[in-house]
Design an enzyme around this catalytic site. Structure first.
Site, PDB file in Angstrom:
ATOM      1  N   SER A  35     -38.087  -4.554   3.789  1.00  0.00           N
ATOM      2  CA  SER A  35     -38.567  -3.252   3.283  1.00  0.00           C
ATOM      3  C   SER A  35     -38.245  -3.165   1.796  1.00  0.00           C
ATOM      4  O   SER A  35     -37.398  -3.915   1.291  1.00  0.00           O
ATOM      5  CB  SER A  35     -37.880  -2.090   4.014  1.00  0.00           C
ATOM      6  OG  SER A  35     -36.537  -1.947   3.566  1.00  0.00           O
ATOM      7  N   LYS A  62     -31.487  -3.925  -2.426  1.00  0.00           N
ATOM      8  CA  LYS A  62     -30.145  -4.515  -2.271  1.00  0.00           C
ATOM      9  C   LYS A  62     -30.125  -5.958  -2.783  1.00  0.00           C
ATOM     10  O   LYS A  62     -29.107  -6.425  -3.295  1.00  0.00           O
ATOM     11  CB  LYS A  62     -29.723  -4.487  -0.799  1.00  0.00           C
ATOM     12  CG  LYS A  62     -29.584  -3.095  -0.202  1.00  0.00           C
ATOM     13  CD  LYS A  62     -28.340  -2.403  -0.706  1.00  0.00           C
ATOM     14  CE  LYS A  62     -28.062  -1.124   0.056  1.00  0.00           C
ATOM     15  NZ  LYS A  62     -26.916  -0.384  -0.477  1.00  0.00           N
ATOM     16  N   TYR A 106     -36.567  -0.844   0.496  1.00  0.00           N
ATOM     17  CA  TYR A 106     -35.131  -0.502   0.441  1.00  0.00           C
ATOM     18  C   TYR A 106     -34.291  -1.775   0.489  1.00  0.00           C
ATOM     19  O   TYR A 106     -33.420  -1.990  -0.358  1.00  0.00           O
ATOM     20  CB  TYR A 106     -34.743   0.433   1.597  1.00  0.00           C
ATOM     21  CG  TYR A 106     -33.287   0.265   1.962  1.00  0.00           C
ATOM     22  CD1 TYR A 106     -32.282   0.702   1.111  1.00  0.00           C
ATOM     23  CD2 TYR A 106     -32.900  -0.416   3.133  1.00  0.00           C
ATOM     24  CE1 TYR A 106     -30.936   0.488   1.412  1.00  0.00           C
ATOM     25  CE2 TYR A 106     -31.573  -0.625   3.437  1.00  0.00           C
ATOM     26  CZ  TYR A 106     -30.598  -0.173   2.567  1.00  0.00           C
ATOM     27  OH  TYR A 106     -29.271  -0.399   2.857  1.00  0.00           O
ATOM     28  N   HIS A 107     -34.537  -2.627   1.498  1.00  0.00           N
ATOM     29  CA  HIS A 107     -33.725  -3.835   1.621  1.00  0.00           C
ATOM     30  C   HIS A 107     -33.869  -4.706   0.361  1.00  0.00           C
ATOM     31  O   HIS A 107     -32.918  -5.340  -0.082  1.00  0.00           O
ATOM     32  CB  HIS A 107     -34.113  -4.619   2.883  1.00  0.00           C
ATOM     33  CG  HIS A 107     -33.635  -3.981   4.168  1.00  0.00           C
ATOM     34  ND1 HIS A 107     -34.411  -3.126   4.911  1.00  0.00           N
ATOM     35  CD2 HIS A 107     -32.455  -4.060   4.831  1.00  0.00           C
ATOM     36  CE1 HIS A 107     -33.734  -2.715   5.980  1.00  0.00           C
ATOM     37  NE2 HIS A 107     -32.535  -3.270   5.962  1.00  0.00           N
ATOM     38  N   THR A 115     -26.493  -5.130   2.506  1.00  0.00           N
ATOM     39  CA  THR A 115     -27.024  -4.981   3.858  1.00  0.00           C
ATOM     40  C   THR A 115     -27.347  -6.331   4.482  1.00  0.00           C
ATOM     41  O   THR A 115     -27.805  -7.253   3.786  1.00  0.00           O
ATOM     42  CB  THR A 115     -28.284  -4.092   3.818  1.00  0.00           C
ATOM     43  OG1 THR A 115     -28.754  -3.886   5.132  1.00  0.00           O
ATOM     44  CG2 THR A 115     -29.401  -4.701   2.992  1.00  0.00           C
TER      45      THR A 115
HETATM   46  P1  NAD Z   1     -25.989   8.238   2.962  1.00  0.00           P
HETATM   47  O1  NAD Z   1     -27.360   8.487   2.452  1.00  0.00           O
HETATM   48  O2  NAD Z   1     -25.461   9.113   4.039  1.00  0.00           O
HETATM   49  O3  NAD Z   1     -24.944   8.277   1.734  1.00  0.00           O
HETATM   50  C1  NAD Z   1     -25.274   7.885   0.436  1.00  0.00           C
HETATM   51  C2  NAD Z   1     -24.774   8.972  -0.521  1.00  0.00           C
HETATM   52  O4  NAD Z   1     -25.069   8.593  -1.865  1.00  0.00           O
HETATM   53  C3  NAD Z   1     -25.460  10.319  -0.271  1.00  0.00           C
HETATM   54  O5  NAD Z   1     -24.511  11.343  -0.116  1.00  0.00           O
HETATM   55  C4  NAD Z   1     -26.332  10.517  -1.514  1.00  0.00           C
HETATM   56  O6  NAD Z   1     -26.458  11.881  -1.877  1.00  0.00           O
HETATM   57  C5  NAD Z   1     -25.575   9.714  -2.560  1.00  0.00           C
HETATM   58  N1  NAD Z   1     -26.440   9.208  -3.639  1.00  0.00           N
HETATM   59  C6  NAD Z   1     -27.616   8.534  -3.524  1.00  0.00           C
HETATM   60  N2  NAD Z   1     -28.125   8.250  -4.736  1.00  0.00           N
HETATM   61  C7  NAD Z   1     -27.231   8.736  -5.645  1.00  0.00           C
HETATM   62  C8  NAD Z   1     -27.197   8.766  -7.068  1.00  0.00           C
HETATM   63  N3  NAD Z   1     -28.193   8.237  -7.805  1.00  0.00           N
HETATM   64  N4  NAD Z   1     -26.144   9.344  -7.682  1.00  0.00           N
HETATM   65  C9  NAD Z   1     -25.129   9.900  -6.956  1.00  0.00           C
HETATM   66  N5  NAD Z   1     -25.115   9.919  -5.608  1.00  0.00           N
HETATM   67  C10 NAD Z   1     -26.165   9.344  -4.969  1.00  0.00           C
HETATM   68  O7  NAD Z   1     -25.923   6.709   3.401  1.00  0.00           O
HETATM   69  P2  NAD Z   1     -24.826   5.937   4.309  1.00  0.00           P
HETATM   70  O8  NAD Z   1     -25.404   5.744   5.658  1.00  0.00           O
HETATM   71  O9  NAD Z   1     -23.506   6.579   4.135  1.00  0.00           O
HETATM   72  O10 NAD Z   1     -24.826   4.525   3.586  1.00  0.00           O
HETATM   73  C11 NAD Z   1     -23.965   4.286   2.485  1.00  0.00           C
HETATM   74  C12 NAD Z   1     -24.243   2.896   1.920  1.00  0.00           C
HETATM   75  O11 NAD Z   1     -24.036   1.918   2.928  1.00  0.00           O
HETATM   76  C13 NAD Z   1     -25.653   2.702   1.409  1.00  0.00           C
HETATM   77  O12 NAD Z   1     -25.631   1.952   0.214  1.00  0.00           O
HETATM   78  C14 NAD Z   1     -26.330   1.918   2.508  1.00  0.00           C
HETATM   79  O13 NAD Z   1     -27.367   1.124   1.986  1.00  0.00           O
HETATM   80  C15 NAD Z   1     -25.189   1.098   3.058  1.00  0.00           C
HETATM   81  N6  NAD Z   1     -25.373   0.751   4.480  1.00  0.00           N
HETATM   82  C16 NAD Z   1     -25.500   1.734   5.419  1.00  0.00           C
HETATM   83  C17 NAD Z   1     -25.656   1.384   6.754  1.00  0.00           C
HETATM   84  C18 NAD Z   1     -25.831   2.413   7.856  1.00  0.00           C
HETATM   85  O14 NAD Z   1     -26.100   2.021   9.007  1.00  0.00           O
HETATM   86  N7  NAD Z   1     -25.693   3.718   7.586  1.00  0.00           N
HETATM   87  C19 NAD Z   1     -25.670   0.031   7.112  1.00  0.00           C
HETATM   88  C20 NAD Z   1     -25.548  -0.941   6.122  1.00  0.00           C
HETATM   89  C21 NAD Z   1     -25.392  -0.565   4.805  1.00  0.00           C
HETATM   90  N1  USQ Z   2     -35.699   0.378  15.924  1.00  0.00           N
HETATM   91  C1  USQ Z   2     -36.238   0.615  17.166  1.00  0.00           C
HETATM   92  N2  USQ Z   2     -36.333   1.906  17.585  1.00  0.00           N
HETATM   93  C2  USQ Z   2     -35.912   2.957  16.834  1.00  0.00           C
HETATM   94  C3  USQ Z   2     -35.359   2.702  15.571  1.00  0.00           C
HETATM   95  C4  USQ Z   2     -35.274   1.395  15.154  1.00  0.00           C
HETATM   96  O1  USQ Z   2     -36.613  -0.307  17.898  1.00  0.00           O
HETATM   97  O2  USQ Z   2     -36.034   4.105  17.279  1.00  0.00           O
HETATM   98  C5  USQ Z   2     -35.548  -1.015  15.464  1.00  0.00           C
HETATM   99  C6  USQ Z   2     -36.220  -1.337  14.150  1.00  0.00           C
HETATM  100  O3  USQ Z   2     -37.542  -1.750  14.333  1.00  0.00           O
HETATM  101  C7  USQ Z   2     -35.319  -2.441  13.602  1.00  0.00           C
HETATM  102  C8  USQ Z   2     -33.943  -2.115  14.178  1.00  0.00           C
HETATM  103  O4  USQ Z   2     -34.158  -1.215  15.263  1.00  0.00           O
HETATM  104  O5  USQ Z   2     -35.699  -3.673  14.122  1.00  0.00           O
HETATM  105  C9  USQ Z   2     -32.998  -1.472  13.189  1.00  0.00           C
HETATM  106  O6  USQ Z   2     -33.580  -0.310  12.642  1.00  0.00           O
HETATM  107  P1  USQ Z   2     -32.653   0.831  12.018  1.00  0.00           P
HETATM  108  O7  USQ Z   2     -33.547   1.938  11.545  1.00  0.00           O
HETATM  109  O8  USQ Z   2     -31.554   1.170  12.938  1.00  0.00           O
HETATM  110  O9  USQ Z   2     -31.960   0.050  10.798  1.00  0.00           O
HETATM  111  P2  USQ Z   2     -32.514  -0.468   9.417  1.00  0.00           P
HETATM  112  O10 USQ Z   2     -33.849   0.045   9.079  1.00  0.00           O
HETATM  113  O11 USQ Z   2     -32.331  -1.942   9.392  1.00  0.00           O
HETATM  114  O12 USQ Z   2     -31.493   0.209   8.391  1.00  0.00           O
HETATM  115  C10 USQ Z   2     -30.163   0.592   8.746  1.00  0.00           C
HETATM  116  C11 USQ Z   2     -29.639   1.520   7.655  1.00  0.00           C
HETATM  117  C12 USQ Z   2     -29.612   0.766   6.329  1.00  0.00           C
HETATM  118  C13 USQ Z   2     -28.810  -0.511   6.492  1.00  0.00           C
HETATM  119  C14 USQ Z   2     -29.323  -1.368   7.641  1.00  0.00           C
HETATM  120  C15 USQ Z   2     -28.391  -2.519   7.975  1.00  0.00           C
HETATM  121  O13 USQ Z   2     -30.479   2.666   7.547  1.00  0.00           O
HETATM  122  O14 USQ Z   2     -29.014   1.587   5.330  1.00  0.00           O
HETATM  123  O15 USQ Z   2     -28.867  -1.247   5.311  1.00  0.00           O
HETATM  124  O16 USQ Z   2     -29.346  -0.553   8.848  1.00  0.00           O
HETATM  125  S1  USQ Z   2     -29.303  -3.978   8.395  1.00  0.00           S
HETATM  126  O17 USQ Z   2     -30.221  -3.643   9.474  1.00  0.00           O
HETATM  127  O18 USQ Z   2     -28.329  -4.947   8.803  1.00  0.00           O
HETATM  128  O19 USQ Z   2     -30.014  -4.376   7.210  1.00  0.00           O
END
Ligand code: NAD
Ligand code: USQ
Length: 387
Positions: free
Chosen positions: A179, A185, A181-182, A144
């Protein structure tokens, strides 16, 4: 290639499975349906209805004649992970399978511990399976952009050359995530880099920005192939939420002054980046990093873009920021690696927002507006979950 997609039932894993299957690869997906479980926990759900994984896979076969294999289980179970890698014999493993919401990881101790154990242990099990079964497998791991935070220097692509007291070295770019979560990663990246260094495995870490959009050419072929689209304050991401709020006539929820700048990427570019990373593998022993984003915008710019394109009147509301984050900062990211491999980015356009407005209008009746309000407060060790 034989490509195993971990997290293949998720928002991005499912469209990637279809894209790679259509590109001619032999694809299998793995999932434990944890993501569907979080919906039950929070009393919310995808705006666009999604079919069970087996129905999706059958529909794809019916429409294209292509088979997608399926393994149901948890990657934190090492025996299951080893079994899948032995059984499918992949050339490449694409790893999406993690708990991915920052607010979910900040609910309380239980959610923080779950997030880090799920993500870090799952990835360690994948690394051991590769090292023990076939070290030639290429791991393509979703990281991320938020792992970097907002440093007051340009963000390089994973590595940085430093000079200290007259000596030089190439080190992993320093991380300052926002966070638990972050942070998971960051821990993953260090474990993967270590595995490349000691076992000589090959890995690509894709530091992805915030994804927006809901359709790819493959998922748009049939409603049964749709991927999820989240709007709640825990899993909904910022641009996707703004579009849904605009359609419902709700104010766009900008946290703080909205000066936070983020890297973003459209879902069609995500699946294309995954294809490029798989088809151009890292070398043995290489820990390769790409910054998988196509443009940078402030949260306020995202809100203003949605407000401009939406035909109805849209208001923008500044909420007290529930997160601890910089709202005015330097942000300049190097993201040339995937462009050099051939990515042709789709930048945020009026047409894309218009198509998202259409999808949202179709399912607007499914929204629970109360799930839009952020309840997870970074400054408290324990917050009520949404609803
Ligand atoms: P998502 O939650 O929709 O998909 C993740 C999938 O993994 C889910 O279907 C969940 O059931 C499965 N999973 C989680 N833990 C597991 C485990 N222990 N064993 C087997 N399956 C498991 O998330 P997404 O939005 O599709 O994101 C996918 C990946 O991309 C994540 O690693 C996320 O951190 C990364 N990512 C997402 C975004 C975004 O904006 N959605 C941005 C940057 C990075
Ligand atoms: N934000 C708002 N209003 C909202 C929601 C979010 O202002 O209603 C702001 C947040 O404060 C933050 C930014 O928008 O500054 C992004 O928030 P987000 O919830 O869209 O994204 P984030 O929490 O960073 O996480 C999402 C995905 C995560 C991925 C990440 C990429 O859920 O899986 O890793 O985006 S990144 O942001 O580049 O780390």
């Amino acid at each position: 290639m034989k490509i195993l997609i971990l997290g293949g039932d998720g928002y991005l894993g499912w469209p990637t499975a279809l894209h790679l299957s259509e590109a001619g690869h032999d694809v299998a997906v793995v999932d434990n349906f944890a993501r569907r479980g979080y919906d039950h926990e929070m009393g919310t759900g995808s705006l666009v209805p999604i079919e069970p994984l087996q129905v999706r896979i059958r529909a794809w076969h019916e429409l294209t004649g292509q088979f997608i294999g399926c393994y149901v289980g948890d990657l934190t179970d090492a025996e299951f992970t080893h079994h899948v890698v032995r059984d499918f014999e992949p050339d490449t493993i694409v790893h999406f399978a993690e708990q991915r919401a920052a607010p979910y990881s900040m609910v309380d101790r239980k959610h923080a511990v779950y997030t880090q154990v799920n993500n870090v242990v799952g990835t360690l099990n994948v690394l051991y399976a590769i090292a023990e079964i076939n070290p030639d497998i290429h791991l393509v791991k979703l990281g991320t952009m938020g792992a970097y935070g907002e440093p007051n220097i340009d963000i390089e692509e994973g590595w940085i050359e430093i000079e200290h007291k007259g000596r030089k070295d190439r080190v992993l770019f320093p991380k300052r995530p926002g966070s638990f979560y972050h942070l998971s990663k960051v821990h993953d990246s260090h474990n993967i880099e270590f595995a490349c260094r000691i076992w000589g495995i090959r890995a690509t870490d894709l530091n992805q920005g915030i994804v927006y959009g809901q359709q790819t050419p493959q998922t748009a072929r049939d409603d049964r192939l749709a991927t999820r689209y989240d709007y709640d304050a825990v899993f909904g991401t910022v641009l996707n939420r703004f579009v849904i709020q605009a359609v419902l006539g709700l104010p766009l929820t900008v946290y703080g002054n909205g000066g936070q700048v983020r890297g973003i990427i459209e879902i069609r570019d995500t699946v294309r980046c995954l294809q490029l990373a798989c088809e151009n593998p890292a070398a043995r022993g290489e820990f390769r990093v790409f910054n998988q984003m196509t443009q940078s915008l402030s949260v306020m710019q995202m809100a203003q873009t949605v407000a401009r394109v939406c035909p109805d009147k849209v208001t923008i509301e500044h909420l007290a920021n529930p997160r601890v984050e910089e709202e005015r900062h330097h942000y300049n990211v190097v993201h040339s690696g995937l462009l050099e491999l051939g990515l042709e980015p789709h930048l945020l356009s009026d047409t894309l927002i218009e198509s998202l407005l259409v999808i949202t209008k179709r399912y607007a009746h499914r929204v629970r507006p109360e799930a839009m309000i952020p309840t997870v407060d970074w400054r408290r060790a324990s917050s009520p979950i949404s609803l």
